[in-house]
Design a protein around this motif. Structure first.
Motif, short mmCIF file in Angstrom:
data_model
loop_
_atom_site.label_atom_id
_atom_site.label_comp_id
_atom_site.label_asym_id
_atom_site.label_seq_id
_atom_site.Cartn_x
_atom_site.Cartn_y
_atom_site.Cartn_z
N PHE A 152 0.84 -1.20 0.00
CA PHE A 152 0.00 0.00 0.00
C PHE A 152 0.87 1.25 0.00
O PHE A 152 0.63 2.20 -0.76
CB PHE A 152 -0.90 -0.01 1.24
N LEU A 153 1.90 1.27 0.82
CA LEU A 153 2.70 2.47 1.03
C LEU A 153 3.71 2.72 -0.08
O LEU A 153 3.88 3.86 -0.53
CB LEU A 153 3.45 2.37 2.36
N LEU A 154 4.39 1.66 -0.52
CA LEU A 154 5.50 1.86 -1.45
C LEU A 154 5.08 2.47 -2.78
O LEU A 154 5.75 3.40 -3.27
CB LEU A 154 6.23 0.52 -1.65
N PRO A 155 3.99 2.02 -3.43
CA PRO A 155 3.59 2.67 -4.69
C PRO A 155 3.25 4.14 -4.52
O PRO A 155 3.43 4.93 -5.45
CB PRO A 155 2.36 1.87 -5.12
N GLY A 159 5.84 5.18 -6.90
CA GLY A 159 5.15 4.78 -8.11
C GLY A 159 5.03 3.27 -8.24
O GLY A 159 5.77 2.50 -7.62
N GLU A 160 4.07 2.84 -9.07
CA GLU A 160 3.73 1.42 -9.16
C GLU A 160 4.86 0.56 -9.70
O GLU A 160 5.19 -0.49 -9.12
CB GLU A 160 2.50 1.26 -10.06
N ALA A 161 5.48 0.98 -10.80
CA ALA A 161 6.49 0.13 -11.44
C ALA A 161 7.70 -0.07 -10.54
O ALA A 161 8.21 -1.19 -10.39
CB ALA A 161 6.91 0.72 -12.77
N ARG A 162 8.17 1.01 -9.95
CA ARG A 162 9.33 0.90 -9.06
C ARG A 162 8.99 0.08 -7.82
O ARG A 162 9.81 -0.72 -7.35
CB ARG A 162 9.81 2.30 -8.65
N ALA A 163 7.78 0.27 -7.30
CA ALA A 163 7.37 -0.50 -6.14
C ALA A 163 7.33 -1.99 -6.47
O ALA A 163 7.80 -2.83 -5.68
CB ALA A 163 6.01 -0.03 -5.65
N LYS A 164 6.78 -2.34 -7.62
CA LYS A 164 6.73 -3.74 -8.02
C LYS A 164 8.13 -4.32 -8.17
O LYS A 164 8.37 -5.48 -7.80
CB LYS A 164 5.96 -3.88 -9.34
N GLU A 165 9.04 -3.53 -8.69
CA GLU A 165 10.41 -4.03 -8.84
C GLU A 165 11.01 -4.41 -7.50
O GLU A 165 11.59 -5.49 -7.34
CB GLU A 165 11.28 -2.99 -9.53
N GLY A 175 22.50 3.16 1.21
CA GLY A 175 23.14 4.46 1.13
C GLY A 175 22.41 5.45 0.26
O GLY A 175 21.20 5.66 0.37
N GLU A 176 23.15 6.04 -0.67
CA GLU A 176 22.60 7.09 -1.53
C GLU A 176 21.50 6.57 -2.45
O GLU A 176 20.65 7.34 -2.90
CB GLU A 176 23.73 7.72 -2.34
N GLU A 177 21.50 5.26 -2.75
CA GLU A 177 20.44 4.68 -3.58
C GLU A 177 19.05 4.96 -2.97
O GLU A 177 18.08 5.15 -3.69
CB GLU A 177 20.60 3.17 -3.68
N ILE A 178 18.97 4.93 -1.67
CA ILE A 178 17.69 5.13 -1.00
C ILE A 178 17.13 6.51 -1.31
O ILE A 178 15.93 6.67 -1.55
CB ILE A 178 17.85 4.93 0.53
N VAL A 179 18.00 7.50 -1.38
CA VAL A 179 17.58 8.85 -1.74
C VAL A 179 17.23 8.91 -3.22
O VAL A 179 16.24 9.53 -3.61
CB VAL A 179 18.69 9.87 -1.41
N GLU A 180 18.03 8.27 -4.05
CA GLU A 180 17.79 8.28 -5.50
C GLU A 180 16.45 7.65 -5.85
O GLU A 180 15.82 8.04 -6.83
CB GLU A 180 18.93 7.54 -6.22
N TRP A 181 15.99 6.71 -5.04
CA TRP A 181 14.69 6.07 -5.26
C TRP A 181 13.57 6.80 -4.53
O TRP A 181 12.45 6.31 -4.43
CB TRP A 181 14.74 4.60 -4.81
N ASP A 182 13.87 7.98 -4.01
CA ASP A 182 12.88 8.82 -3.31
C ASP A 182 12.32 8.18 -2.06
O ASP A 182 11.17 8.44 -1.67
CB ASP A 182 11.72 9.21 -4.25
N LEU A 183 13.12 7.37 -1.38
CA LEU A 183 12.67 6.75 -0.14
C LEU A 183 13.25 7.43 1.09
O LEU A 183 12.94 7.02 2.22
CB LEU A 183 13.03 5.26 -0.14
N ALA A 184 14.10 8.43 0.90
CA ALA A 184 14.62 9.22 2.02
C ALA A 184 14.86 10.63 1.54
O ALA A 184 15.15 10.86 0.36
CB ALA A 184 15.90 8.62 2.57
N ARG A 185 14.74 11.57 2.44
CA ARG A 185 14.94 12.98 2.06
C ARG A 185 16.42 13.34 1.97
O ARG A 185 16.79 14.28 1.27
CB ARG A 185 14.21 13.92 3.03
N GLU A 186 17.26 12.58 2.70
CA GLU A 186 18.69 12.82 2.61
C GLU A 186 19.45 11.62 3.18
O GLU A 186 18.91 10.79 3.91
CB GLU A 186 19.09 14.08 3.39
N GLN A 187 20.72 11.54 2.78
CA GLN A 187 21.62 10.53 3.31
C GLN A 187 22.82 11.25 3.93
O GLN A 187 23.39 12.17 3.35
CB GLN A 187 22.09 9.59 2.20
#
Length: 265
Positions: A152-155, A159-165, A175-187
Motif C-alpha cells: 500500500f505504502l511503497l507505490p 510509483g507502481e512500477a518501481r514498487a513492483k520491482e 546508502g545514496e540509492e535510498i535517496v535516489e529512489w525517493d525513499l529518504a529525504r537525505e543521506q
C-alpha cells in the motif's frame, strides 16, 4: 522519559522532539510480540503529550529493524485463520499507528530496515538514512507478501512500477540509492544521522502543531478519496485551524514582523 514494558528506549532530543529507539540490538531490533506491542504503546503515549511535536524513530546498535524475529514470531502457519489474522495484526498495528497519530515521525535509518522493518520506515512521515542504511521489501525471499502495509505504502512513495520491482525482486537499496529512489529525504554519515533527524524534527516542531496534524491527516487520506470529498475535508480542517490561538499568533507575528511562538492550541 516514558516507560513501556518492551525493549524500547525513549528520550528527549530537544524540548519538543522525542526519540523512540528499538532496543534489541543482539536481534538487529527484529520484531517480537513485546516490541510490536511496545512500539504502538510508545507512539500513542508520545502522541498524547502536548510537549511532543515530532518523533524520531531509530534502532539501537547496527540496525533500524531487520524485520521479524524468526525465533520469536507471534504467528505460525499452523494457526487457524483468526489467530493468524490477530498475529499479523500486531505488525499492521505499528503501521496503522504511525500513519494515524497526529505527530510527525522521522525514521532515522541507521542500518538494516528489512521486511516489516522496511514497512515501518515507509509508514513514517519522513526518512533520513545514514551511509550504512539498507532498505528492502524482502518478503519475497521467504515466500511472503508485504503483509504489513508495504504494498500500500511503497507505490504511493515511488510509483507502481518501481514498487513492483522492489517487492517482486526483494532488492535491497543502500546508502545514496535510498535517496535516489525517493525513499529518504537525505543521506548522511552514520555519526551525523541523529543530528540530522533532530534538526529536521526541530524544524517541524517549530510549526503550529494543530495545522501540522491536520495537514498530515489530509495528505495521508488524499489517495483514498475523491476531490470533492477532499476539498470538503480541507474546509473542515481549515476551520479548525482558523479558531486556534496559533493562527492568531501567526497573524500577529506577521503584522509585528517577528517570529511566532506556537503553543499547540
Amino acid at each position: 522519559m516514558i516507560e513501556v514494558d518492551a525493549p524500547i528506549e525513549t528520550e528527549w532530543l530537544t524540548e519538543y522532539v522525542a526519540c523512540v529507539r528499538y532496543d534489541r540490538p543482539d536481534a538487529m531490533n527484529a520484531y517480537n510480540e513485546a516490541l510490536l506491542r511496545g512500539a504502538v504503546e510508545a507512539f500513542e503515549t508520545l502522541d498524547d503529550r502536548e510537549d511532543v511535536r515530532a518523533i524520531v524513530l531509530t534502532g539501537a546498535g547496527d540496525a533500524f529493524c531487520a524485520g521479524v524475529d524468526l525465533t520469536d514470531m507471534p504467528l505460525t502457519p499452523e494457526m487457524d485463520f483468526a489467530e493468524y489474522e490477530a498475529g499479523l495484526g500486531l505488525f499492521q498495528n505499528v503501521v496503522r499507528t504511525l500513519r494515524g497519530i497526529s505527530t510527525p515521525v522521522i525514521a532515522a535509518v541507521n542500518g538494516y530496515a528489512l521486511g516489516a522493518g522496511c514497512d515501518t520506515a515507509l509508514a513514517c512521515d519522513f526518512r533520513i538514512t545514514s551511509d550504512e542504511g539498507v532498505i528492502g521489501e524482502t518478503f519475497i525471499d521467504v515466500g511472503f507478501v508485504p503483509g504489513d502495509g508495504g504494498a500500500f505504502l511503497l507505490p504511493r512513495l515511488i510509483g507502481e512500477a518501481r514498487a513492483k520491482e522492489l517487492i517482486f525482486t526483494g532488492r535491497k537499496l543502500s546508502g545514496e540509492e535510498i535517496v535516489e529512489w525517493d525513499l529518504a529525504r537525505e543521506q548522511v554519515a552514520a555519526d551525523e544521522l541523529l543530528d540530522a533527524a533532530v534538526a529536521f524534527g526541530s524544524e517541524l516542531a517549530d510549526r503550529p502543531p494543530v495545522a501540522l496534524a491536520e495537514s498530515k491527516r489530509l495528505v495521508n487520506e488524499s489517495f483514498d478519496t475523491e476531490l470533492d470529498d477532499a476539498l470538503a475535508d480541507a474546509t473542515r480542517a481549515q476551520r479548525i485551524c482558523s479558531q486556534t490561538r496559533d493562527h492568531e499568533e501567526a497573524v500577529a507575528a506577521f503584522q509585528e514582523d517577528r517570529e511566532p511562538e506556537f503553543e499547540g492550541r
